[in-house]
Design a protein around this motif. Structure first.
Motif, PDB file in Angstrom:
ATOM      1  N   GLY A 108      62.793  -3.729 -18.526  1.00  0.00           N
ATOM      2  CA  GLY A 108      61.671  -3.882 -19.430  1.00  0.00           C
ATOM      3  C   GLY A 108      61.419  -5.330 -19.810  1.00  0.00           C
ATOM      4  N   THR A 109      62.202  -6.248 -19.278  1.00  0.00           N
ATOM      5  CA  THR A 109      61.985  -7.647 -19.602  1.00  0.00           C
ATOM      6  C   THR A 109      61.068  -8.269 -18.559  1.00  0.00           C
ATOM      7  OG1 THR A 109      63.913  -8.351 -18.348  1.00  0.00           O
ATOM      8  CG2 THR A 109      64.241  -7.854 -20.687  1.00  0.00           C
ATOM      9  N   ILE A 110      60.591  -9.452 -18.840  1.00  0.00           N
ATOM     10  CA  ILE A 110      59.677 -10.139 -17.925  1.00  0.00           C
ATOM     11  C   ILE A 110      60.381 -10.506 -16.624  1.00  0.00           C
ATOM     12  CG2 ILE A 110      60.092 -12.428 -18.894  1.00  0.00           C
ATOM     13  CD1 ILE A 110      56.712 -11.172 -17.691  1.00  0.00           C
ATOM     14  N   GLU A 111      61.673 -10.842 -16.722  1.00  0.00           N
ATOM     15  CA  GLU A 111      62.416 -11.191 -15.511  1.00  0.00           C
ATOM     16  C   GLU A 111      62.516  -9.997 -14.566  1.00  0.00           C
ATOM     17  OE1 GLU A 111      63.493 -11.935 -18.570  1.00  0.00           O
ATOM     18  OE2 GLU A 111      63.439 -14.127 -18.575  1.00  0.00           O
ATOM     19  N   ASP A 112      62.734  -8.821 -15.134  1.00  0.00           N
ATOM     20  CA  ASP A 112      62.809  -7.598 -14.333  1.00  0.00           C
ATOM     21  C   ASP A 112      61.479  -7.341 -13.631  1.00  0.00           C
ATOM     22  OD1 ASP A 112      63.993  -5.224 -13.378  1.00  0.00           O
ATOM     23  OD2 ASP A 112      63.018  -4.076 -14.968  1.00  0.00           O
ATOM     24  N   TRP A 113      60.386  -7.495 -14.364  1.00  0.00           N
ATOM     25  CA  TRP A 113      59.070  -7.284 -13.788  1.00  0.00           C
ATOM     26  C   TRP A 113      58.796  -8.290 -12.679  1.00  0.00           C
ATOM     27  CZ3 TRP A 113      54.611 -10.240 -13.493  1.00  0.00           C
ATOM     28  CH2 TRP A 113      53.463  -9.572 -13.087  1.00  0.00           C
ATOM     29  N   GLN A 119      59.667  -8.461  -4.912  1.00  0.00           N
ATOM     30  CA  GLN A 119      60.074  -7.518  -3.877  1.00  0.00           C
ATOM     31  C   GLN A 119      58.873  -6.792  -3.279  1.00  0.00           C
ATOM     32  OE1 GLN A 119      62.916  -5.018  -5.821  1.00  0.00           O
ATOM     33  NE2 GLN A 119      64.531  -6.580  -5.830  1.00  0.00           N
ATOM     34  N   ARG A 120      57.916  -6.387  -4.119  1.00  0.00           N
ATOM     35  CA  ARG A 120      56.728  -5.698  -3.623  1.00  0.00           C
ATOM     36  C   ARG A 120      55.906  -6.613  -2.722  1.00  0.00           C
ATOM     37  NH1 ARG A 120      55.974  -3.900  -8.983  1.00  0.00           N
ATOM     38  NH2 ARG A 120      54.281  -5.399  -9.192  1.00  0.00           N
ATOM     39  N   LEU A 121      55.740  -7.870  -3.154  1.00  0.00           N
ATOM     40  CA  LEU A 121      54.949  -8.804  -2.355  1.00  0.00           C
ATOM     41  C   LEU A 121      55.608  -9.092  -1.014  1.00  0.00           C
ATOM     42  CD1 LEU A 121      53.726 -11.341  -5.058  1.00  0.00           C
ATOM     43  CD2 LEU A 121      52.381  -9.612  -3.866  1.00  0.00           C
TER      44      LEU A 121
END
Length: 170
Positions: A108-113, A119-121
């Motif tokens: 839930g943190t910005i680093e996780d996002w 990874q998606r990119l």
């Protein structure tokens, strides 16, 4: 009318001149409001330490109210409030220790996002060699709504509007 000074702490305005501003900024009401504002941003450990050094307010414990309010030199916290505050302080300490030890940052943190986005990119770029087939448009489930739309606003059926030959011509 002249310039006016607005005090955000006290939520009031007055004519702006040296005398009025000095009188207001040194006034009890302003100092009290300013202290209350900054108390909202104190951390739980500082509040707990301050409240543990105070004796309980007898008037507040008996009646639930105190004439001095937030200016009372005694504590208005019950034992349950102090326990909750202590648990909050312990939780914050544990979280700081975990972060210092290099443990994973909680989800839930910005680093996780940002990690997930990277990874998606990268996955999208590696899959870009394959040509993607465009997905045909589909109406969401339950569309059209229960109420009927006038014909001019109705969406065409999935196969398109039916074309009927007009046999009356010629």
């Amino acid at each position: 009318m002249g310039k006016r000074y607005f005090c955000d702490y006290c939520d009031r305005s007055f004519q702006d001149n040296l005398h009025n501003r000095k009188k207001h900024l040194n006034g009890v009401q302003h100092l009290r409001a300013k202290r209350l504002w900054y108390d909202l941003f104190r951390d739980a450990a500082a509040i707990l330490q301050e409240e543990q050094t105070k004796k309980p307010c007898r008037k507040f414990l008996q009646t639930g109210q105190c004439d001095f309010g937030s200016n009372c030199r005694f504590s208005h916290m019950t034992e349950q409030d102090l326990e909750k505050l202590s648990a909050q302080v312990q939780g914050e300490k544990r979280l700081k220790e975990l972060q210092r030890e290099g443990a994973d940052i909680p989800p839930g943190t910005i680093e996780d996002w940002l990690d997930k986005r990277t990874q998606r990119l990268s996955a999208a770029q590696s899959n870009s060699a394959l040509p993607e087939k465009p997905v045909p448009f589909q109406y969401p489930p339950g569309w059209p709504p229960v109420q009927e739309l006038p014909p001019s606003l109705q969406a065409p059926p999935p196969g398109g509007w039916p074309v009927t030959p007009n046999l009356q011509w010629g």
